[in-house]
Design a protein around this motif. Structure first.
Motif, PDB file in Angstrom:
ATOM      1  N   ARG A 171      25.927  58.151  33.261  1.00  0.00           N
ATOM      2  CA  ARG A 171      26.557  58.268  34.588  1.00  0.00           C
ATOM      3  C   ARG A 171      25.804  59.330  35.379  1.00  0.00           C
ATOM      4  O   ARG A 171      25.748  60.484  34.970  1.00  0.00           O
ATOM      5  CB  ARG A 171      28.032  58.616  34.469  1.00  0.00           C
ATOM      6  N   ILE A 172      25.209  58.904  36.500  1.00  0.00           N
ATOM      7  CA  ILE A 172      24.375  59.784  37.317  1.00  0.00           C
ATOM      8  C   ILE A 172      25.001  59.905  38.697  1.00  0.00           C
ATOM      9  O   ILE A 172      25.268  58.906  39.362  1.00  0.00           O
ATOM     10  CB  ILE A 172      22.942  59.224  37.431  1.00  0.00           C
ATOM     11  N   LEU A 173      25.214  61.146  39.103  1.00  0.00           N
ATOM     12  CA  LEU A 173      25.684  61.424  40.455  1.00  0.00           C
ATOM     13  C   LEU A 173      24.490  61.901  41.272  1.00  0.00           C
ATOM     14  O   LEU A 173      23.776  62.811  40.855  1.00  0.00           O
ATOM     15  CB  LEU A 173      26.773  62.509  40.428  1.00  0.00           C
ATOM     16  N   ILE A 174      24.285  61.277  42.425  1.00  0.00           N
ATOM     17  CA  ILE A 174      23.234  61.689  43.347  1.00  0.00           C
ATOM     18  C   ILE A 174      23.917  62.147  44.631  1.00  0.00           C
ATOM     19  O   ILE A 174      24.604  61.368  45.284  1.00  0.00           O
ATOM     20  CB  ILE A 174      22.238  60.546  43.651  1.00  0.00           C
ATOM     21  N   ASP A 202      15.119  56.122  47.067  1.00  0.00           N
ATOM     22  CA  ASP A 202      14.071  56.413  46.077  1.00  0.00           C
ATOM     23  C   ASP A 202      14.658  56.973  44.788  1.00  0.00           C
ATOM     24  O   ASP A 202      14.224  56.625  43.683  1.00  0.00           O
ATOM     25  CB  ASP A 202      13.049  57.401  46.643  1.00  0.00           C
ATOM     26  N   LEU A 203      15.649  57.854  44.898  1.00  0.00           N
ATOM     27  CA  LEU A 203      16.265  58.439  43.706  1.00  0.00           C
ATOM     28  C   LEU A 203      17.050  57.395  42.910  1.00  0.00           C
ATOM     29  O   LEU A 203      17.018  57.391  41.672  1.00  0.00           O
ATOM     30  CB  LEU A 203      17.167  59.615  44.088  1.00  0.00           C
ATOM     31  N   ILE A 204      17.726  56.498  43.601  1.00  0.00           N
ATOM     32  CA  ILE A 204      18.437  55.412  42.916  1.00  0.00           C
ATOM     33  C   ILE A 204      17.434  54.529  42.189  1.00  0.00           C
ATOM     34  O   ILE A 204      17.629  54.176  41.013  1.00  0.00           O
ATOM     35  CB  ILE A 204      19.288  54.590  43.909  1.00  0.00           C
ATOM     36  N   GLU A 205      16.353  54.171  42.867  1.00  0.00           N
ATOM     37  CA  GLU A 205      15.304  53.349  42.251  1.00  0.00           C
ATOM     38  C   GLU A 205      14.729  54.036  41.010  1.00  0.00           C
ATOM     39  O   GLU A 205      14.531  53.410  39.966  1.00  0.00           O
ATOM     40  CB  GLU A 205      14.208  53.070  43.266  1.00  0.00           C
ATOM     41  N   TRP A 206      14.463  55.344  41.108  1.00  0.00           N
ATOM     42  CA  TRP A 206      13.953  56.093  39.958  1.00  0.00           C
ATOM     43  C   TRP A 206      14.940  56.043  38.797  1.00  0.00           C
ATOM     44  O   TRP A 206      14.553  55.768  37.663  1.00  0.00           O
ATOM     45  CB  TRP A 206      13.669  57.549  40.345  1.00  0.00           C
ATOM     46  N   PRO A 253      34.048  65.352  35.148  1.00  0.00           N
ATOM     47  CA  PRO A 253      33.471  65.733  33.854  1.00  0.00           C
ATOM     48  C   PRO A 253      32.747  64.590  33.130  1.00  0.00           C
ATOM     49  O   PRO A 253      32.048  64.838  32.156  1.00  0.00           O
ATOM     50  CB  PRO A 253      34.686  66.208  33.050  1.00  0.00           C
ATOM     51  N   SER A 254      32.881  63.374  33.626  1.00  0.00           N
ATOM     52  CA  SER A 254      32.208  62.244  32.961  1.00  0.00           C
ATOM     53  C   SER A 254      30.773  62.039  33.438  1.00  0.00           C
ATOM     54  O   SER A 254      30.064  61.175  32.920  1.00  0.00           O
ATOM     55  CB  SER A 254      33.008  60.956  33.160  1.00  0.00           C
ATOM     56  N   ILE A 255      30.311  62.825  34.417  1.00  0.00           N
ATOM     57  CA  ILE A 255      28.942  62.708  34.924  1.00  0.00           C
ATOM     58  C   ILE A 255      27.982  63.289  33.885  1.00  0.00           C
ATOM     59  O   ILE A 255      28.193  64.390  33.381  1.00  0.00           O
ATOM     60  CB  ILE A 255      28.791  63.443  36.280  1.00  0.00           C
ATOM     61  N   ASP A 256      26.911  62.563  33.594  1.00  0.00           N
ATOM     62  CA  ASP A 256      25.909  63.015  32.622  1.00  0.00           C
ATOM     63  C   ASP A 256      24.739  63.762  33.258  1.00  0.00           C
ATOM     64  O   ASP A 256      24.066  64.544  32.585  1.00  0.00           O
ATOM     65  CB  ASP A 256      25.355  61.810  31.846  1.00  0.00           C
ATOM     66  N   LEU A 257      24.460  63.485  34.532  1.00  0.00           N
ATOM     67  CA  LEU A 257      23.341  64.105  35.232  1.00  0.00           C
ATOM     68  C   LEU A 257      23.655  64.122  36.715  1.00  0.00           C
ATOM     69  O   LEU A 257      24.136  63.130  37.267  1.00  0.00           O
ATOM     70  CB  LEU A 257      22.043  63.323  34.995  1.00  0.00           C
ATOM     71  N   LEU A 258      23.347  65.253  37.357  1.00  0.00           N
ATOM     72  CA  LEU A 258      23.510  65.379  38.800  1.00  0.00           C
ATOM     73  C   LEU A 258      22.154  65.657  39.432  1.00  0.00           C
ATOM     74  O   LEU A 258      21.471  66.615  39.061  1.00  0.00           O
ATOM     75  CB  LEU A 258      24.478  66.523  39.125  1.00  0.00           C
ATOM     76  N   LEU A 259      21.751  64.790  40.362  1.00  0.00           N
ATOM     77  CA  LEU A 259      20.567  65.019  41.194  1.00  0.00           C
ATOM     78  C   LEU A 259      21.101  65.515  42.530  1.00  0.00           C
ATOM     79  O   LEU A 259      21.840  64.809  43.220  1.00  0.00           O
ATOM     80  CB  LEU A 259      19.761  63.730  41.366  1.00  0.00           C
ATOM     81  N   LEU A 260      20.750  66.747  42.883  1.00  0.00           N
ATOM     82  CA  LEU A 260      21.407  67.459  43.971  1.00  0.00           C
ATOM     83  C   LEU A 260      20.425  67.877  45.062  1.00  0.00           C
ATOM     84  O   LEU A 260      19.464  68.598  44.797  1.00  0.00           O
ATOM     85  CB  LEU A 260      22.089  68.711  43.382  1.00  0.00           C
ATOM     86  N   VAL A 266      17.858  69.976  41.099  1.00  0.00           N
ATOM     87  CA  VAL A 266      17.795  70.017  42.553  1.00  0.00           C
ATOM     88  C   VAL A 266      16.550  69.236  42.987  1.00  0.00           C
ATOM     89  O   VAL A 266      15.461  69.440  42.447  1.00  0.00           O
ATOM     90  CB  VAL A 266      17.737  71.473  43.065  1.00  0.00           C
ATOM     91  N   VAL A 267      16.734  68.338  43.940  1.00  0.00           N
ATOM     92  CA  VAL A 267      15.639  67.542  44.480  1.00  0.00           C
ATOM     93  C   VAL A 267      15.616  67.807  45.986  1.00  0.00           C
ATOM     94  O   VAL A 267      16.526  67.417  46.701  1.00  0.00           O
ATOM     95  CB  VAL A 267      15.817  66.042  44.192  1.00  0.00           C
TER      96      VAL A 267
END
Length: 148
Positions: free
Chosen positions: A2-5, A15-19, A45-52, A93-94
Motif C-alpha cells: 500500500r503506497i500513499l503518494i 510519473d510516481l504512480i507509473e514508477w 497505519p496500513s500504508i507501507d510506503l509514503l512518497l511525499l 520525500v520527492v
C-alpha cells in the motif's frame, strides 16, 4: 504493498504512480493532493510506503478553488504530524526544488535533508525529481530495495 503518494502536481503524480506500478507487484496506490488531505491520509497505519512532496498547496484544487497558497514546508508538517501520532510509515520525500521557503525561513535542499534525518526516524531520504531526467527513478528503486 500500500503506497500513499502526496503530490499536487499532476505530471509528477502520474510519473510516481507509473514508477510504483512498475516497481511493485500489484501495488494499492492511494493519492492525496494537498497538505490538508495529506495530513489525514498519512496517519493510516496500513500504508507501507509514503512518497511525499515537500511544497504543495494547503487544499485540493477544484474548478472553483485554487487550493490556497503553496506551502513551502508542507511535507515537513506532515512528517511532524506522523511523528506526533507515532506513525512510523517509511517516507521518501520527492521534490522538484532545491531551495525552500523565503528570506525569513530559507533552507537549501541539503539543509532540509539534514533536518529531516535528525528529526524523523521514518525518513528514508530525498529524491530530486526532474521530469526530463530519469535518474530519480533509479534512486527511488535503490531507496525501496528492502521494501515489498
Amino acid at each position: 504493498m500500500r503506497i500513499l503518494i502526496i503530490e499536487d502536481a499532476e505530471e509528477k503524480l502520474s510519473d510516481l504512480i507509473e514508477w510504483a506500478e512498475s516497481r511493485f507487484s500489484n501495488p494499492h496506490i492511494i493519492t492525496a493532493k494537498s497538505l490538508h488531505t495529506g495530513k489525514s491520509a498519512a496517519l493510516d497505519p496500513s500504508i507501507d510506503l509514503l512518497l511525499l512532496d515537500m511544497t504543495m498547496r494547503n487544499y485540493e484544487r477544484t474548478p472553483e478553488e485554487d487550493g490556497g497558497r503553496p506551502h513551502a514546508f508542507a511535507g515537513r508538517e506532515i512528517l511532524r504530524r506522523m511523528n506526533r501520532e507515532r506513525v512510523s510509515t517509511p517516507v521518501i520525500v520527492v521534490t522538484q526544488f532545491d531551495r525552500f521557503g523565503d528570506e525569513d525561513d530559507f533552507k537549501t535542499l541539503a539543509d532540509l535533508k539534514a533536518e529531516l534525518v535528525e528529526r524523523f526516524p521514518n525518513y528514508l531520504g530525498t529524491v530530486h525529481y526532474r521530469a526530463n531526467v530519469d535518474d530519480w527513478r533509479v534512486l527511488l528503486d535503490y531507496m525501496t530495495g528492502d521494501l515489498e
